[in-house]
Enzyme design. Structure first.
Site, PDB file in Angstrom:
ATOM      1  N   ARG A   1      62.375  56.654  31.870  1.00  0.00           N
ATOM      2  CA  ARG A   1      62.564  56.220  30.478  1.00  0.00           C
ATOM      3  C   ARG A   1      63.498  57.169  29.754  1.00  0.00           C
ATOM      4  NH1 ARG A   1      56.832  55.291  30.955  1.00  0.00           N
ATOM      5  NH2 ARG A   1      56.271  53.181  30.275  1.00  0.00           N
TER       6      ARG A   1
ATOM      7  N   HIS B   1      59.015  44.096  18.939  1.00  0.00           N
ATOM      8  CA  HIS B   1      60.282  44.712  18.537  1.00  0.00           C
ATOM      9  C   HIS B   1      60.642  44.337  17.106  1.00  0.00           C
ATOM     10  CE1 HIS B   1      64.702  44.598  18.162  1.00  0.00           C
ATOM     11  NE2 HIS B   1      64.575  45.809  18.651  1.00  0.00           N
TER      12      HIS B   1
ATOM     13  N   LYS C   1      60.254  62.159  23.083  1.00  0.00           N
ATOM     14  CA  LYS C   1      59.237  61.691  24.016  1.00  0.00           C
ATOM     15  C   LYS C   1      58.846  62.793  25.003  1.00  0.00           C
ATOM     16  CE  LYS C   1      58.508  57.582  26.794  1.00  0.00           C
ATOM     17  NZ  LYS C   1      58.478  56.336  26.044  1.00  0.00           N
TER      18      LYS C   1
ATOM     19  N   ARG D   1      54.082  59.819  19.223  1.00  0.00           N
ATOM     20  CA  ARG D   1      55.217  60.215  18.366  1.00  0.00           C
ATOM     21  C   ARG D   1      54.845  59.892  16.935  1.00  0.00           C
ATOM     22  NH1 ARG D   1      59.149  55.326  20.431  1.00  0.00           N
ATOM     23  NH2 ARG D   1      57.761  53.674  19.795  1.00  0.00           N
TER      24      ARG D   1
ATOM     25  N   MET E   1      66.986  51.902  24.067  1.00  0.00           N
ATOM     26  CA  MET E   1      67.556  52.230  25.361  1.00  0.00           C
ATOM     27  C   MET E   1      66.670  51.705  26.482  1.00  0.00           C
ATOM     28  SD  MET E   1      69.611  55.673  24.797  1.00  0.00           S
ATOM     29  CE  MET E   1      68.297  56.592  24.147  1.00  0.00           C
TER      30      MET E   1
ATOM     31  N   CYS F   1      77.260  60.722 -13.824  1.00  0.00           N
ATOM     32  CA  CYS F   1      76.843  59.335 -14.059  1.00  0.00           C
ATOM     33  C   CYS F   1      77.549  58.363 -13.133  1.00  0.00           C
ATOM     34  CB  CYS F   1      77.033  58.948 -15.522  1.00  0.00           C
ATOM     35  SG  CYS F   1      78.755  59.005 -16.052  1.00  0.00           S
TER      36      CYS F   1
ATOM     37  N   SER G   1      79.992  64.909 -18.450  1.00  0.00           N
ATOM     38  CA  SER G   1      79.331  64.027 -17.500  1.00  0.00           C
ATOM     39  C   SER G   1      80.370  63.642 -16.456  1.00  0.00           C
ATOM     40  CB  SER G   1      78.791  62.783 -18.213  1.00  0.00           C
ATOM     41  OG  SER G   1      78.210  61.929 -17.269  1.00  0.00           O
TER      42      SER G   1
ATOM     43  N   TYR H   1      71.503  67.284 -14.947  1.00  0.00           N
ATOM     44  CA  TYR H   1      70.875  65.985 -14.659  1.00  0.00           C
ATOM     45  C   TYR H   1      71.778  65.101 -13.815  1.00  0.00           C
ATOM     46  CZ  TYR H   1      73.795  63.796 -18.279  1.00  0.00           C
ATOM     47  OH  TYR H   1      74.856  63.331 -19.006  1.00  0.00           O
TER      48      TYR H   1
ATOM     49  N   GLY I   1      63.001  50.915  21.484  1.00  0.00           N
ATOM     50  CA  GLY I   1      63.570  49.752  22.159  1.00  0.00           C
ATOM     51  C   GLY I   1      65.083  49.787  22.289  1.00  0.00           C
TER      52      GLY I   1
END
Ligand code: PEP
Ligand code: MG
Length: 908
Positions: free
Chosen positions: A100, A491, A29, A373, A111, A866, A799, A886, A109
């Site tokens: 803030r 919110h 911010k 933002r 803090m 895998c 694998s 892969y 929201g």
């Protein structure tokens, strides 16, 4: 400039110390407020106390931190005074401040915020005279006391059933005055409220509300630093992997007022649609209101643009005449301001080259930007915005790929309602389509209870009047969220979109009664535990349970995936046990099957019977008889897989799990089996006892089965190769890979490879034709990884079974770790659950070394993974770096792995 900031960075028209590049120090911010000032956007002046000061606060305490920043803060206030032409604490025309928090990563929201700081019994009179608006002055004062009382002094509801104590006081006064809305209270009423608030604080906290502006300021700055460690901030950090060490900055800024009458307003806006990603400026505002009113979701906000307003009216079923009269857009109401806002949003989006989430206030006809933002968005919006910005030439291909977090693609794979199940569905209410997807579950009213229910395996819909940051945990476990109040920027909506969770907000027809644990719409009532369904894409709420089904890949999503393929080096295969799974995965872009767990097929329908016969057989002959029944079943399954994956490799693993998993352990099951296969129940019981293992994961499983019962390997090899020949005969291009599980020594591999080759030659001789195939192995015991060079001389592919490799390397079982892992994670023993994201330093080291050793002896050795880690973005990046060929993951994670693989390649 002679002054170098140590902890306090100014921003304003006259001087700006920070910039967007200083996020770590100034928080998101603060850095962006500075950047807006540099761009010439009108921002109320102020200063940012850096995150370094927060660290000092956390480590050395309040006194040390405040001493350190004292002089700079005083100089900062003086600079704001100079720019605004007002004095802090002045009795005639006081400068009021907002305080803030602002961390490095946005935590909406999460803090605390204090507004109107600097007011006291004297200054309020001055403000009233100066603005000529007594009601405004007292309203600002009572809001300040309320926020300060809550955030700094800690006056909060004593229990979850209790309402906010300040709101109770307001409601009581409204009752006595016989009015409904806060706005109907006059200046005298508000003065009365101030007195009652102060009395409330004194009674409940035992201290007076502080009237010295400097005391107020230090209290607020300290409270913001403290809030970095409050419960909801900690939960948010946990959910979003934000390190505690970052700390928050504090932004102290001159107040501007959106509640100075009808030429004042406050609002939030997005440069593009945060829900769908559509390139359409949109937002909400409230006339004569303060910033928190919009997000709090108490009044119904109006739309910024005319297009947005018309769309909103349609959804809310408000006619055009009523819309124009009661809920006109900012574009209609204040066309000049609207044009300035449009200029600012274009400038900011072009500058940051990303969708912006803006906050603004209009004070008596003058526009002030309070924040910009990068906006939170749904997964769908993330993809669309990235692809459209690419098409618009705002960003390049690499940036577009990096704009989408792979995990968020989940949102696009989110369930939708099954069309057939929708036929009988009845709509009970409509709200705003706050976050897309379909959800069905049982009604629960409290966040902590949602958590409990979810832990017991229930699907819940969290129903709230409106949500607050305290509800975070409950929201994260619910299938969906329904609120009676709140707009698209409430919110609930913002947080749900961030989580990719279905949410309908502002369903005004709902009356929620927390005490009775029910909600009603008109005459009808739904109690806790009743089933409802939500469509977060349309805002509809349905009675009862509606079946959902999975979505598909198309449009921008498809384009993004094509782009990912252009940059990625890793192939992405899938773990699939059925032709249906293989088809879905191929649709998502899988380029082969990395793992078929043959045993999964045995659990379907009647198949378990010959499997159990095989296990219960007393000798080889008996086993062979049962295996002969399994052969055609397996052959059919494998043929289906080969045909779905025509042209692509299909890796089929030989039988792996301990046999006890296939037999009934209960009396009734054993009796039934006795009847089905015609053997005495006593024999079954005995065999089940024999099969019992103290640690089945380290027991008679994996290749140990094929070595003790080679006829199983023979049958499976035959089934695989006969299926391969059959599929080829039907036109499929077959690439079969036969995989031996859980070896620890090359001799185990050789023994199984010998059985496989011998059987293959028999099959080819019988059929009079041959087919190419490969024999490889899983690397899933630490020993196999350590001796990968000797194994690599024999096996044609590796694998990594990172599930087993993790549990055997860590020394805890994946089935039992749940008992202590949560405690471990909380205590920081491990940064992540090692079964979710690979332990790079330990297990990962084994993988890296085994790849090197294997490729050293066989340069074209094919190497994949895998285990579950194959679908985890951080692990995929690791496997890329380790040089694998892969990854293989479940079908619905294939797109996630493809994108993660591309991002890994871009990171180099
Ligand atoms: C593994 O261990 O990672 C693996 C893929 O095998 P399974 O999960 O079936 O043990
Ligand atoms: Mg395994």
């Amino acid at each position: 400039m002679s002054h170098t900031p140590a902890y306090v960075y100014l921003f304003g028209r006259q001087r700006t110390d920070g910039s967007a590049a200083m996020k770590n120090l100034l928080g998101g911010k603060g850095a962006n407020l500075a950047e807006m000032c540099r761009l010439g956007v009108t921002v109320p002046p102020g200063f940012t106390v850096s995150t370094e000061a927060c660290t000092v606060y956390t480590q050395q305490g309040r006194d040390a931190a405040l001493k350190l920043i004292d002089a700079e803060v005083r100089a900062g206030v003086a600079a704001v005074e100079a720019e605004m032409g007002k004095r802090f604490g002045n009795a005639e025309d006081p400068l009021l401040l907002s305080v803030r928090s602002g961390a490095r990563a946005s935590m909406p929201g999460m803090m605390d915020t204090i507004l109107n700081l600097g007011l006291n019994d004297v200054a309020v009179e001055g403000l009233a005279r100066k603005t000529g608006n007594e009601r405004f002055a007292w309203d600002s004062y009572r809001r300040f006391i309320q926020m300060y009382g809550d955030v700094v002094m800690g006056l909060k509801p004593a229990s979850k059933e209790e309402h906010d104590p300040f709101e109770v006081v307001i409601d009581m006064l409204k009752d006595t005055r016989g009015v409904k809305l806060d706005t109907e209270l006059d200046a005298a009423d508000l003065k009365e409220l101030v007195a009652r608030f102060k009395a409330l604080i004194r009674a409940r906290i035992g201290r007076d509300f502080p009237t010295d502006p400097w005391e107020q300021l230090w209290g607020s700055v300290s409270a913001v630093f403290e809030s970095w460690n409050n419960e909801r901030a900690r939960v948010y950090r946990e959910l979003n992997d934000i390190p505690e060490a970052w700390g928050t900055a504090v932004n102290v800024q001159a107040m501007v007022f959106g509640n100075l009458g009808d030429s004042s307003a406050t609002g939030v806006a997005f440069t593009r649609d945060a829900g769908t990603g559509e390139d359409l400026f949109n937002g909400e505002f409230l006339v004569n209101a303060q910033g928190e009113d919009v997000v709090a979701g108490i009044r119904t906000p109006q739309q910024v643009t005319l297009v947005g307003s018309r769309r909103w009216a349609e959804l809310a079923q408000v006619g055009e005449a009523e819309r124009r009269a009661k809920y006109p857009s900012l574009e209609e109401l204040m066309p000049d301001i609207y044009r300035q806002l449009l200029e600012a949003e274009t400038l900011l989006e072009n500058h940051f080259k990303d969708m912006q989430d803006l906050e603004f206030t209009i004070q008596e006809g003058r526009l002030w930007m309070l924040q910009t933002r990068n906006g939170k968005r749904t997964g769908a919006a993330m993809v669309r915005i990235a692809m459209e910005m690419l098409a618009q030439g705002m960003i390049d291909e690499k940036t577009a790929l990096q704009r989408v977090s792979p995990d968020r693609l989940n949102d696009l794979l989110h369930p939708i309602f099954d069309a057939a199940a929708m036929k009988g569905a009845s709509v009970i209410a409509r709200g705003l389509p706050a976050s897309p997807g379909a959800a069905t579950g049982q009604v629960v009213f409290f966040a902590d209870e949602a958590d409990d229910w979810a832990k017991r395996g229930k699907a819940v819909i969290l129903v709230r009047q409106e949500t607050s940051p305290e509800d975070l945990r409950g929201m994260s476990v619910a299938q969906g969220i329904l609120t009676a109040r709140g707009g698209m920027t409430s919110h609930a909506a913002v947080v749900a979109r961030g989580m990719g969770k279905c949410c309908v907000s502002g369903a005004g027809a709902l009356h929620v009664d927390y005490k009775a644990r029910c909600f009603s719409v008109g005459e009808r009532t739904w109690n806790e535990g009743d089933w409802i369904s939500l469509n977060g894409s349309t805002g509809e709420v349905y009675d009862g349970r509606i079946a959902t089904k999975d979505a598909e890949l198309s449009g921008d999503f498809g384009k993004l995936m094509a782009l990912a393929d252009k940059y990625k080096r890793l192939e992405v295969r899938t773990n699939a046990d059925t032709p249906e799974e293989a088809r879905v995965a191929r649709g998502f872009g899988a380029t082969g099957i990395g793992l078929t767990r043959t045993e999964h097929m045995f659990f379907e329908g009647e198949r378990i019977v010959p499997m159990r016969e095989m296990i219960l057989a007393e000798d080889e002959a008996g086993r062979r008889r049962a295996l002969a029944k399994l052969l055609p079943i397996q052959r059919g399954d494998f043929e289906g897989l080969f045909r779905e994956m025509s042209g692509l490799p299909v890796t089929i693993r030989l039988l792996d799990p301990p046999l006890h998993e296939f037999v009934p352990h209960d009396e009734a099951g054993q009796r039934q089996l006795a009847q089905e296969i015609g053997v005495p129940v006593g024999r079954i019981r005995l065999r089940v006892e024999e099969l019992h293992e103290f640690n089945p994961m380290l027991g008679h499983r994996g290749c140990r089965l094929g070595i003790t019962y080679p006829e199983i390997t023979e049958m499976q090899t035959r089934a695989i190769l006969e299926a391969a020949l059959d599929a080829r005969a039907k036109g499929a291009a077959v690439k079969a890979e036969i995989m031996v599980p859980l070896i620890g020594t090359v001799r185990e591999f050789n023994a199984q490879a010998k059985v496989i080759r011998k059987t293959a030659e028999q099959v080819f001789a019988e059929r009079g034709e041959r087919i190419d195939y490969m024999i490889g192995t899983m690397i899933e015991t630490p020993r196999a990884a350590l001796v990968a060079d000797s194994i690599g001389q024999q096996a044609e592919f590796f694998s990594f079974g990172t599930n087993d490799l993790t549990q055997m390397t860590m020394g805890f079982s994946r089935d039992d770790a749940g008992k202590f892992l949560p405690v471990y994670l909380k205590a920081g023993m491990y940064e992540h659950d090692p079964f979710r994201s690979i332990d790079q330093k330990g297990v990962g080291l084994l993988v890296e070394q085994a790849v090197k050793k294997g490729k050293a002896v066989r340069p074209h050795l094919e190497v994949g993974v895998c285990g579950e880690h194959g679908g985890d973005p951080a692990s995929v990046a690791f496997f890329h770096r380790a040089g694998l060929d892969y990854v293989s993951c479940s079908p619905f994670r294939v797109p996630i792995a493809r994108l993660a693989a591309a991002q890994a390649a871009l990171e180099g």
